[in-house]
Structure formats: C-alpha cells, structure tokens
Motif scaffolding. Structure first.
Motif, PDB file in Angstrom:
ATOM      1  N   GLU A 155      42.358  64.720  18.418  1.00 56.96           N
ATOM      2  CA  GLU A 155      43.599  65.303  17.889  1.00 56.96           C
ATOM      3  C   GLU A 155      44.238  66.217  18.940  1.00 56.96           C
ATOM      4  O   GLU A 155      45.451  66.184  19.156  1.00 56.96           O
ATOM      5  N   GLN A 156      43.393  67.021  19.581  1.00 53.53           N
ATOM      6  CA  GLN A 156      43.883  67.922  20.635  1.00 53.53           C
ATOM      7  C   GLN A 156      44.464  67.118  21.796  1.00 53.53           C
ATOM      8  O   GLN A 156      45.506  67.471  22.358  1.00 53.53           O
ATOM      9  N   LEU A 157      43.792  66.016  22.122  1.00 55.50           N
ATOM     10  CA  LEU A 157      44.242  65.165  23.222  1.00 55.50           C
ATOM     11  C   LEU A 157      45.601  64.550  22.913  1.00 55.50           C
ATOM     12  O   LEU A 157      46.481  64.492  23.766  1.00 55.50           O
ATOM     13  N   SER A 158      45.773  64.113  21.681  1.00 55.92           N
ATOM     14  CA  SER A 158      47.040  63.508  21.282  1.00 55.92           C
ATOM     15  C   SER A 158      48.169  64.523  21.410  1.00 55.92           C
ATOM     16  O   SER A 158      49.239  64.215  21.937  1.00 55.92           O
ATOM     17  N   GLY A 159      47.932  65.752  20.967  1.00 56.94           N
ATOM     18  CA  GLY A 159      48.943  66.795  21.096  1.00 56.94           C
ATOM     19  C   GLY A 159      49.199  67.156  22.548  1.00 56.94           C
ATOM     20  O   GLY A 159      50.339  67.380  22.952  1.00 56.94           O
ATOM     21  N   LYS A 171      50.775  57.355  34.321  1.00 56.99           N
ATOM     22  CA  LYS A 171      50.210  56.106  34.829  1.00 56.99           C
ATOM     23  C   LYS A 171      48.768  56.298  35.290  1.00 56.99           C
ATOM     24  O   LYS A 171      47.945  55.420  35.150  1.00 56.99           O
ATOM     25  N   GLU A 172      48.494  57.492  35.830  1.00 57.76           N
ATOM     26  CA  GLU A 172      47.174  57.733  36.395  1.00 57.76           C
ATOM     27  C   GLU A 172      46.103  57.892  35.326  1.00 57.76           C
ATOM     28  O   GLU A 172      44.976  57.487  35.496  1.00 57.76           O
ATOM     29  N   ARG A 173      46.443  58.529  34.215  1.00 61.31           N
ATOM     30  CA  ARG A 173      45.448  58.822  33.199  1.00 61.31           C
ATOM     31  C   ARG A 173      45.663  58.001  31.934  1.00 61.31           C
ATOM     32  O   ARG A 173      46.782  57.828  31.478  1.00 61.31           O
ATOM     33  N   PRO A 174      44.556  57.524  31.344  1.00 61.84           N
ATOM     34  CA  PRO A 174      44.672  56.793  30.071  1.00 61.84           C
ATOM     35  C   PRO A 174      45.207  57.722  28.979  1.00 61.84           C
ATOM     36  O   PRO A 174      44.962  58.929  29.013  1.00 61.84           O
ATOM     37  N   THR A 175      45.926  57.176  28.037  1.00 63.28           N
ATOM     38  CA  THR A 175      46.503  57.988  26.960  1.00 63.28           C
ATOM     39  C   THR A 175      45.841  57.664  25.628  1.00 63.28           C
ATOM     40  O   THR A 175      45.216  56.609  25.460  1.00 63.28           O
ATOM     41  N   TRP A 176      45.992  58.579  24.686  1.00 61.33           N
ATOM     42  CA  TRP A 176      45.492  58.362  23.326  1.00 61.33           C
ATOM     43  C   TRP A 176      46.535  58.868  22.351  1.00 61.33           C
ATOM     44  O   TRP A 176      46.932  60.033  22.384  1.00 61.33           O
ATOM     45  N   THR A 177      47.000  57.985  21.476  1.00 63.67           N
ATOM     46  CA  THR A 177      48.027  58.362  20.512  1.00 63.67           C
ATOM     47  C   THR A 177      47.556  58.228  19.072  1.00 63.67           C
ATOM     48  O   THR A 177      48.326  58.421  18.147  1.00 63.67           O
ATOM     49  N   GLY A 178      46.303  57.881  18.881  1.00 68.43           N
ATOM     50  CA  GLY A 178      45.765  57.763  17.531  1.00 68.43           C
ATOM     51  C   GLY A 178      45.339  56.349  17.191  1.00 68.43           C
ATOM     52  O   GLY A 178      45.596  55.395  17.923  1.00 68.43           O
ATOM     53  N   VAL A 179      44.667  56.219  16.052  1.00 66.59           N
ATOM     54  CA  VAL A 179      44.122  54.939  15.603  1.00 66.59           C
ATOM     55  C   VAL A 179      45.205  54.093  14.952  1.00 66.59           C
ATOM     56  O   VAL A 179      46.086  54.605  14.276  1.00 66.59           O
ATOM     57  N   VAL A 180      45.130  52.780  15.192  1.00 65.51           N
ATOM     58  CA  VAL A 180      46.024  51.829  14.530  1.00 65.51           C
ATOM     59  C   VAL A 180      45.164  50.789  13.815  1.00 65.51           C
ATOM     60  O   VAL A 180      43.998  50.598  14.143  1.00 65.51           O
ATOM     61  N   ALA A 181      45.745  50.132  12.826  1.00 70.97           N
ATOM     62  CA  ALA A 181      44.988  49.166  12.033  1.00 70.97           C
ATOM     63  C   ALA A 181      45.023  47.767  12.619  1.00 70.97           C
ATOM     64  O   ALA A 181      44.334  46.875  12.128  1.00 70.97           O
ATOM     65  N   THR A 182      45.788  47.566  13.680  1.00 70.13           N
ATOM     66  CA  THR A 182      45.975  46.219  14.212  1.00 70.13           C
ATOM     67  C   THR A 182      45.012  45.872  15.349  1.00 70.13           C
ATOM     68  O   THR A 182      45.004  44.760  15.836  1.00 70.13           O
ATOM     69  N   LYS A 183      44.220  46.844  15.799  1.00 71.01           N
ATOM     70  CA  LYS A 183      43.243  46.596  16.863  1.00 71.01           C
ATOM     71  C   LYS A 183      41.843  46.890  16.350  1.00 71.01           C
ATOM     72  O   LYS A 183      41.662  47.688  15.441  1.00 71.01           O
ATOM     73  N   ALA A 236      39.075  61.183  30.934  1.00 69.10           N
ATOM     74  CA  ALA A 236      40.138  61.470  31.899  1.00 69.10           C
ATOM     75  C   ALA A 236      40.708  62.874  31.706  1.00 69.10           C
ATOM     76  O   ALA A 236      40.984  63.584  32.674  1.00 69.10           O
ATOM     77  N   TRP A 237      40.898  63.291  30.438  1.00 71.03           N
ATOM     78  CA  TRP A 237      41.587  64.557  30.171  1.00 71.03           C
ATOM     79  C   TRP A 237      40.635  65.719  29.895  1.00 71.03           C
ATOM     80  O   TRP A 237      41.024  66.874  30.028  1.00 71.03           O
ATOM     81  N   GLN A 238      39.400  65.437  29.469  1.00 71.75           N
ATOM     82  CA  GLN A 238      38.387  66.479  29.239  1.00 71.75           C
ATOM     83  C   GLN A 238      38.855  67.622  28.328  1.00 71.75           C
ATOM     84  O   GLN A 238      38.770  68.797  28.688  1.00 71.75           O
ATOM     85  N   PRO A 239      39.335  67.323  27.117  1.00 67.36           N
ATOM     86  CA  PRO A 239      39.642  68.426  26.187  1.00 67.36           C
ATOM     87  C   PRO A 239      38.371  69.189  25.824  1.00 67.36           C
ATOM     88  O   PRO A 239      38.420  70.369  25.498  1.00 67.36           O
ATOM     89  N   ILE A 240      37.240  68.496  25.849  1.00 65.54           N
ATOM     90  CA  ILE A 240      35.915  69.105  25.815  1.00 65.54           C
ATOM     91  C   ILE A 240      35.117  68.419  26.927  1.00 65.54           C
ATOM     92  O   ILE A 240      35.435  67.286  27.310  1.00 65.54           O
ATOM     93  N   PRO A 241      34.100  69.076  27.481  1.00 65.00           N
ATOM     94  CA  PRO A 241      33.333  68.433  28.564  1.00 65.00           C
ATOM     95  C   PRO A 241      32.586  67.200  28.047  1.00 65.00           C
ATOM     96  O   PRO A 241      31.718  67.325  27.180  1.00 65.00           O
ATOM     97  N   VAL A 242      32.950  66.014  28.541  1.00 66.03           N
ATOM     98  CA  VAL A 242      32.303  64.780  28.085  1.00 66.03           C
ATOM     99  C   VAL A 242      32.013  63.853  29.260  1.00 66.03           C
ATOM    100  O   VAL A 242      32.658  63.923  30.304  1.00 66.03           O
ATOM    101  N   ALA A 243      31.018  63.011  29.060  1.00 62.47           N
ATOM    102  CA  ALA A 243      30.684  61.956  30.018  1.00 62.47           C
ATOM    103  C   ALA A 243      30.021  60.835  29.246  1.00 62.47           C
ATOM    104  O   ALA A 243      29.479  61.052  28.152  1.00 62.47           O
ATOM    105  N   ARG A 244      30.096  59.619  29.783  1.00 66.58           N
ATOM    106  CA  ARG A 244      29.426  58.494  29.146  1.00 66.58           C
ATOM    107  C   ARG A 244      27.919  58.714  29.174  1.00 66.58           C
ATOM    108  O   ARG A 244      27.349  59.113  30.194  1.00 66.58           O
ATOM    109  N   ALA A 245      27.264  58.447  28.053  1.00 66.08           N
ATOM    110  CA  ALA A 245      25.805  58.510  28.007  1.00 66.08           C
ATOM    111  C   ALA A 245      25.239  57.449  28.942  1.00 66.08           C
ATOM    112  O   ALA A 245      25.729  56.320  28.995  1.00 66.08           O
ATOM    113  N   ARG A 246      24.223  57.806  29.700  1.00 64.84           N
ATOM    114  CA  ARG A 246      23.669  56.882  30.681  1.00 64.84           C
ATOM    115  C   ARG A 246      22.861  55.767  30.022  1.00 64.84           C
ATOM    116  O   ARG A 246      22.340  55.924  28.924  1.00 64.84           O
ATOM    117  N   MET A 247      22.766  54.646  30.719  1.00 59.47           N
ATOM    118  CA  MET A 247      21.951  53.526  30.275  1.00 59.47           C
ATOM    119  C   MET A 247      20.555  53.653  30.888  1.00 59.47           C
ATOM    120  O   MET A 247      20.407  54.153  32.001  1.00 59.47           O
TER     121      MET A 247
END
Length: 293
Positions: free
Chosen positions: A141-145, A165-177, A192-203
């Motif tokens: 929600e914070q990212l969308s704002g 263009k450089e950073r991926p965007t997030w505008t919310g959930v849709v029902a068509t995808k 990309a935006w780090q509203p909270i510190p995050v990283a992909r969990a390792r394999m």
C-alpha cells in the motif's frame, strides 16, 4: 376458456448464473455457468464440465433465455464446428461477467493469495526472517502511494520517465491476472523500492560434479565457440553459492550443499550442464529458506 401462453422454443429461463460472453462474427454469444466455477475451470482446479455449465447450450441472451440459432452459430464458428466445441471456445476465451459483490470477493481472494505468496518468498536481508502478511500488505500500500507521489513530484518530466522505466511499479491487485504472476510483480517492486528492507529468500541446492572435472579450466561461451574463463570448474560453481553448508567427495563425485540467490539459479544450472556435458546435477532442496519465530 383461457388460452395458454406459448413460450418460444428457443427460450430457456435460467437463474443464479455466471455469464461468459464472446463476440464473434458481429454477434455476441453467451453461455450460462455456475457461480465461481469458471475461474476454477480455467485454473485447472475443476475439470468436469458438468460442474461448470448450467446447460450445454449457446445463447444470444441468457437473461432472456434466448438460445442462439444454428445458422448464427454456423456463420460465426463454422458449419462443421460442434456445439460442444463452440461452448468450450466461449468458456476458454470469453469474458466472464460478474456482479459487483462477486467481483469484490474475487479481488479479495486474489489479493490474499498474492500477499501469502510474497510473504513466503521475501525476508529481512539481515535476519533472514519472514515478514507477516499484514506487514507485506502495508508495504505494498505504501509502495502504491509512493509511486503516485513519484509521478507528481518534483523533477523534470524526463527524470520522472527515466525513473519509472528503471524501476518496476506496483499499482495494486487486479482480477484479470494470476496471483502467481502478480506476486512476482509485487516482489520486483518491493525489492526495487524497499519500502521495508526486503530480499528474496535464498534457495538451498545440492550441486554434484565428477571429481575429475573440478580442476579443469572453466569455459565461457564466446560467439561461435568457447574460450577459457577465469578459474576452475569448482571455483566457478562455488562463486554462485553465497553460503556453503557442506561439501565433500562421495564415490567419485564432488557434492556441495549451500544457499543460492534465486536470480543465480538459472546461470548455475546452465554452467554445470554445459561444463559437465550433462554429467553434473543441480538439485533444489528448498525453494525458499526462511527463519521463522
């Protein structure tokens, strides 16, 4: 004596239905389905058409009970196309018509599924612990704002366009995808935006390679052929592994178990397969390693 009212033979009255509509040959065709079953069929959960279709007929207007004449069907779908095949085409390609209450419930289900997927795949980079679903939802929600503010904030239009263009965007959930596809979009934007510190969990992976190949110079693809790269095969394999859990030799094969960033998995698999000519293996032991309280 009262005379009975004859209902036209091409009218069938149905209630409590979900409509799937397809426009073809300048006409609109509809089929009547049970509520909530269309999405289950399209996702592969439901496979029995009897549980999806209220009636295996094609309509011009379901609410009026007006079935489609055979001539209209033949003109739009072809004279040799059976009604069953026409129904399947409409079911797979048509637009699902849902009411406001259904649409809201569907959107909420997808939203919850997206949040659950993201919460299971992202961790705090330092502690490697997962975030709660509530924290992930709040971050999105914070990212969308934040994205909306970026679009209307200070800076030249060229700078704003470049950042978008450089950073991926997030505008919310849709029902068509699908939820999985949207979860990937959400993770890219959060990272990309780090509203909270995050990283992909390792394999967590196990990589095996014949011992005789470990000290060979690694080769890298260059145009038509191959050239020697930096380091040995073993050194190159270990360069993909962020943290080694254990390694050793067993029966003429060297094995290493360790943790790898998801983005490095494809490159590691291609390198091992190419260098060992199929004799080495990369096995996934855990898709996402996290620490939970």
């Amino acid at each position: 004596m009262p005379v009975g009212i004859n209902q036209p033979s091409n009218q069938i009255r149905l209630t409590n239905v979900s409509l799937v509509r397809l426009k073809k040959g300048k006409k609109r065709f509809e089929i009547a389905c049970y509520k909530n079953k269309v999405l289950e069929y399209r996702s592969g959960i439901e496979t029995d058409l009897d549980n999806v279709l209220q009636i295996p007929s094609v309509f011009l207007n379901v609410s009026k009970g007006q079935t489609a004449p055979a001539a209209d069907l033949a003109k739009a779908f072809g004279a040799t196309t059976s009604t069953a095949d026409i129904v399947l085409e409409i079911l797979k390609k048509g637009e699902l018509q849902v009411g406001e209450k259904e649409r809201h419930a569907q959107l909420e289900r997808v939203h919850n599924e997206v949040i659950d997927i993201v919460a299971g795949k992202l961790v705090d980079p330092k502690s490697k612990r997962v975030y709660t679903a509530g924290m992930i939802a709040k971050a999105l929600e914070q990212l969308s704002g934040h994205r909306q503010e970026e679009g209307s904030g200070a800076g030249t239009p060229e700078e704003g366009a470049g950042k978008a263009k450089e950073r991926p965007t997030w505008t919310g959930v849709v029902a068509t995808k699908s939820a999985k596809s949207q979860a990937l979009d959400a993770m890219r934007a959060l990272i990309a935006w780090q509203p909270i510190p995050v990283a992909r969990a390792r394999m967590r992976l196990r990589v095996s390679c014949p011992v005789g190949m470990l000290k060979q110079p690694a080769k890298v693809a260059r145009g038509e052929g191959e050239e020697e790269g930096k380091g040995t095969v073993k050194e190159r394999i270990l360069s993909y592994v962020e943290e080694v859990e254990n390694q050793g030799e067993v029966g003429g094969e060297w094995e290493v178990v360790g943790f790898v960033e998801p983005g490095a998995f494809k490159g590691l698999g291609e390198f091992v397969g190419g260098e060992t000519k199929g004799r080495g293996r990369v096995e996934v032991l855990d898709m996402a390693v996290v620490h939970e309280d």
